[in-house]
Design a protein around this motif. Structure first.
Motif, PDB file in Angstrom:
ATOM      1  N   PRO A   1     -40.528 109.169  -4.062  1.00  0.00           N
ATOM      2  CA  PRO A   1     -40.596 108.188  -3.586  1.00  0.00           C
ATOM      3  C   PRO A   1     -40.160 107.358  -4.186  1.00  0.00           C
ATOM      4  CG  PRO A   1     -42.913 109.273  -3.895  1.00  0.00           C
ATOM      5  CD  PRO A   1     -41.394 109.820  -5.063  1.00  0.00           C
ATOM      6  N   ASN A   2     -39.239 106.543  -3.172  1.00  0.00           N
ATOM      7  CA  ASN A   2     -38.942 105.237  -3.082  1.00  0.00           C
ATOM      8  C   ASN A   2     -37.833 105.160  -4.642  1.00  0.00           C
ATOM      9  OD1 ASN A   2     -39.478 104.020  -0.904  1.00  0.00           O
ATOM     10  ND2 ASN A   2     -41.236 103.805  -0.981  1.00  0.00           N
TER      11      ASN A   2
ATOM     12  N   ARG B   1     -33.454 101.916  -4.690  1.00  0.00           N
ATOM     13  CA  ARG B   1     -34.203 101.205  -5.088  1.00  0.00           C
ATOM     14  C   ARG B   1     -32.154 100.437  -3.859  1.00  0.00           C
ATOM     15  NH1 ARG B   1     -38.677  98.640  -6.380  1.00  0.00           N
ATOM     16  NH2 ARG B   1     -38.831  97.804  -5.260  1.00  0.00           N
TER      17      ARG B   1
ATOM     18  N   ASP C   1     -30.985 110.798   1.905  1.00  0.00           N
ATOM     19  CA  ASP C   1     -31.941 111.371   1.617  1.00  0.00           C
ATOM     20  C   ASP C   1     -32.445 112.430   1.614  1.00  0.00           C
ATOM     21  OD1 ASP C   1     -34.478 110.700   0.594  1.00  0.00           O
ATOM     22  OD2 ASP C   1     -34.954 108.684   1.188  1.00  0.00           O
TER      23      ASP C   1
ATOM     24  N   ILE D   1     -42.284 110.048   2.876  1.00  0.00           N
ATOM     25  CA  ILE D   1     -41.436 108.944   2.904  1.00  0.00           C
ATOM     26  C   ILE D   1     -39.798 109.842   2.243  1.00  0.00           C
ATOM     27  CG2 ILE D   1     -42.885 106.964   3.150  1.00  0.00           C
ATOM     28  CD1 ILE D   1     -42.311 106.621   0.227  1.00  0.00           C
TER      29      ILE D   1
ATOM     30  N   ASP E   1     -37.045 109.668  -1.382  1.00  0.00           N
ATOM     31  CA  ASP E   1     -35.987 109.263  -2.320  1.00  0.00           C
ATOM     32  C   ASP E   1     -35.952 108.035  -1.986  1.00  0.00           C
ATOM     33  OD1 ASP E   1     -37.585 111.517  -3.191  1.00  0.00           O
ATOM     34  OD2 ASP E   1     -35.355 112.826  -3.689  1.00  0.00           O
TER      35      ASP E   1
ATOM     36  N   CYS F   1     -35.554 103.491  -1.162  1.00  0.00           N
ATOM     37  CA  CYS F   1     -36.452 102.922  -0.581  1.00  0.00           C
ATOM     38  C   CYS F   1     -35.401 102.981   0.665  1.00  0.00           C
ATOM     39  CB  CYS F   1     -36.648 101.830  -1.101  1.00  0.00           C
ATOM     40  SG  CYS F   1     -38.062 100.655  -1.123  1.00  0.00           S
ATOM     41  N   TYR F   2     -36.171 102.751   2.078  1.00  0.00           N
ATOM     42  CA  TYR F   2     -34.346 103.467   3.150  1.00  0.00           C
ATOM     43  C   TYR F   2     -34.447 101.100   3.086  1.00  0.00           C
ATOM     44  CZ  TYR F   2     -33.314 103.364   7.755  1.00  0.00           C
ATOM     45  OH  TYR F   2     -32.776 104.058   8.879  1.00  0.00           O
ATOM     46  N   GLU F   3     -35.891 100.830   3.429  1.00  0.00           N
ATOM     47  CA  GLU F   3     -35.797  99.090   3.893  1.00  0.00           C
ATOM     48  C   GLU F   3     -35.221  98.313   3.522  1.00  0.00           C
ATOM     49  OE1 GLU F   3     -39.138 100.932   3.743  1.00  0.00           O
ATOM     50  OE2 GLU F   3     -38.910 101.204   5.333  1.00  0.00           O
ATOM     51  N   GLU F   4     -34.463  98.684   1.688  1.00  0.00           N
ATOM     52  CA  GLU F   4     -33.756  98.009   1.052  1.00  0.00           C
ATOM     53  C   GLU F   4     -31.869  98.624   1.659  1.00  0.00           C
ATOM     54  OE1 GLU F   4     -36.996  97.431  -2.971  1.00  0.00           O
ATOM     55  OE2 GLU F   4     -35.316  98.188  -2.953  1.00  0.00           O
TER      56      GLU F   4
END
Lengths: 357, 357
Positions: B278-279, B282, B294, B312, B314, B316-319
């Motif tokens: 997850p995440n 970056r 993703d 969620i 792999d 970090c969607y927001e970034e």
């Protein structure tokens, strides 16, 4: 992860040290390359395993100390191990390994390659047989010869000398080689097993297998290193990239559609050049201290040479040897290793057939 | 080389344009991805082809215009094409495609995936059958169920839901799926044919096939681009890297042994994240303007969600969505495509069986 990584490093160091010992007649020690399955460590990701590594910058500060990786010497050492094993097999059970070569047409370079392979077989005590077909033969004729060798219990390895004439379906013919005798390792099932973790192909293709052994014997650690393979042929580039990946290198494959090959290659700790383009890789393509394996054997005209031509590699040797920490020459680098690996695959096939250990 | 390259570019542009047309009930137009063999252009190297390319710097100067690649919408479009084809087959010859799912044990995530696949089959008019075996079943029991489905002429695709319990030999079981019904494409022979130029696997693994189709439908040119695949699993990372390479991307494979994954990933025009972490990826791992696929579907606890957890990726969607030019969401990106590709593989298998065109 850190633990696994260390244990792998230790293994490679151990095997590098082991190489300095005399090769004994025990077949398990002919190669230093480990079985693939044995190095299939699980991928355990975590932030620290990914991010806490130190920089990959190679510590290379002595441009004068370039090692020339002598493929002839290493191949001779391996071949002598094979020869001992063949003798042991003959003494113990009255059998020797047998290799069949199918050759179509009369390409001069193919004739030379086949002649070298047969001579190497003879030297090692391996039985060999060549079936030569005319350039205009039919696919069925080739398949018939294949069948004949499939049925022959004294033949443990079959190789179809490439390239085949255009009118023959190379894919179909290579897929028809019985897996147990596919010492070139070009069958797609073999290739799939090479690609997939947790699988072990029956045979590793000879040239890639030779490249890895050269690296290991030269004390080059593969795991965690960036490797660039230049060229993506089914017989060299593709299997070499798959094999480097099984050894945990971070692999990039550069090919003719790659837009900035020199930039990508310059990132590599290990460069395997297998494009078939003379002098493609210049000194400027290399990171200082990179290890360079040159698979290219490109004939160029040379009236001063005995046969009117000489072989040069894919790497501009003069330039590269000033930048690399180690490099294979052409000829005398990968070439002899390919032949040695063919003998070894044939020996391994015979041992498997006879359950000889 | 230049000519070939241009003609390939044109093809991709054409197909990108074609995607804007309504999907007709003609199966050949369900996907925009071309057959692999048709894009096997020869590698013609020369200095100019290698050196004269312009920089790969992505022209990405509008960070506000990130496209969210909607896998649900695209998958629905494809599924509706499949549904039409299934109907046409049924009307024309009274047959429908059939999918068999073998499920061992009671993993909740596996149950959800299987339920989704079966529901999708029903919606498309594809017959489906699930064989559930207890967690402690033997290998022979699984192989018996496989045999049963091999013999059943109404079943055109068989899928073994992974992961299998530890005590079962996954490799052996997957290699036992008959090639003609291997709609997951996990058989090593299929993988070898995917890897090798000049060969066409009977089935492309569903997730990689879905990723490529997402790229093509989003107008992303693959040929000549740098692609990084993060993760090298047999079921996603490996076949995705092989497929991207068949599409002439310059591919690097990042895995848990890679020392500087963020640096390598930052060089990529196309990033496929399939590490199962997850995440992991970056914003700082991405080149501005990169396209991000993703594949991760990692369950994380979430008491506020209906089932107590949510998925969620792999990445970090927001970034990432602030840096990428296009990105797939999780859920709603690759997941629906994987299911659509499974239906399509099953349809294609049935068509092949009945020679229905």
């Amino acid at each position: 992860m850190a633990l696994l990584y260390k244990s792998l490093s230790r293994r490679v160091l151990l095997t590098s040290a082991a190489m300095k010992r005399r090769i004994t007649p025990d077949a398990r020690q002919i190669l230093l390359s480990p079985p693939l399955i044995s190095i299939d460590f699980p991928d355990i990701w975590n932030s620290s395993s990914c991010l806490d590594y130190s920089s990959t910058a190679t510590s290379y500060d002595d441009p004068q100390s370039t090692t020339v990786i002598d493929g002839r010497v290493i191949a001779d050492e391996i071949t002598s191990g094979i020869t001992s094993e063949v003798r042991r097999m003959k003494n113990s059970m009255g059998k020797v390994p047998g290799l069949a070569v199918i050759m179509v047409g009369e390409r001069r370079d193919s004739q030379t390659y086949v002649r070298n392979k047969i001579a190497a077989c003879e030297e090692a005590g391996i039985k060999s047989e060549v079936s030569s077909l005319p350039d205009n033969c039919t696919e069925d004729q080739v398949l018939n010869v294949l069948s004949h060798f499939h049925e022959d219990p004294s033949i443990h390895g079959i190789l179809v000398q490439l390239p085949l004439p255009q009118h023959l379906d190379e894919g179909k013919i290579l897929s028809s080689v019985r897996l147990e005798k596919d010492v070139d390792g070009f069958h797609p099932l073999n290739m799939g097993n090479l690609a997939m973790r947790g699988r072990e192909p029956l045979f590793l293709p000879c040239t890639p297998k030779g490249c890895i052994e050269l690296l290991i014997r030269s004390g080059v650690e593969i795991s965690g290193k960036r490797a660039v393979v230049i060229g993506r042929s089914n017989i060299v580039g593709l299997p070499t990239s798959l094999l480097l990946q099984r050894h945990h290198a971070t692999v990039s494959i550069v090919h003719a559609f790659t837009r900035n090959p020199e930039q990508i290659t310059r990132e590599a700790d290990i460069v395997v050049a297998a494009a078939g383009v003379p002098n493609l890789v210049r000194g400027s393509w290399l990171k200082p201290g990179a290890v360079v394996i040159d698979v290219g054997t490109n004939p160029v005209e040379d009236p001063s040479s005995e046969h009117g031509y000489r072989l040069i590699g894919d790497v501009c040797y003069e330039e590269a040897s000033r930048v690399a920490s180690a490099i294979t020459p052409v000829p005398g680098g990968v070439g002899p290793m390919t032949v040695a690996m063919l003998l070894l695959n044939t020996l391994e096939s015979a041992k498997r057939t006879y359950s000889f250990t």
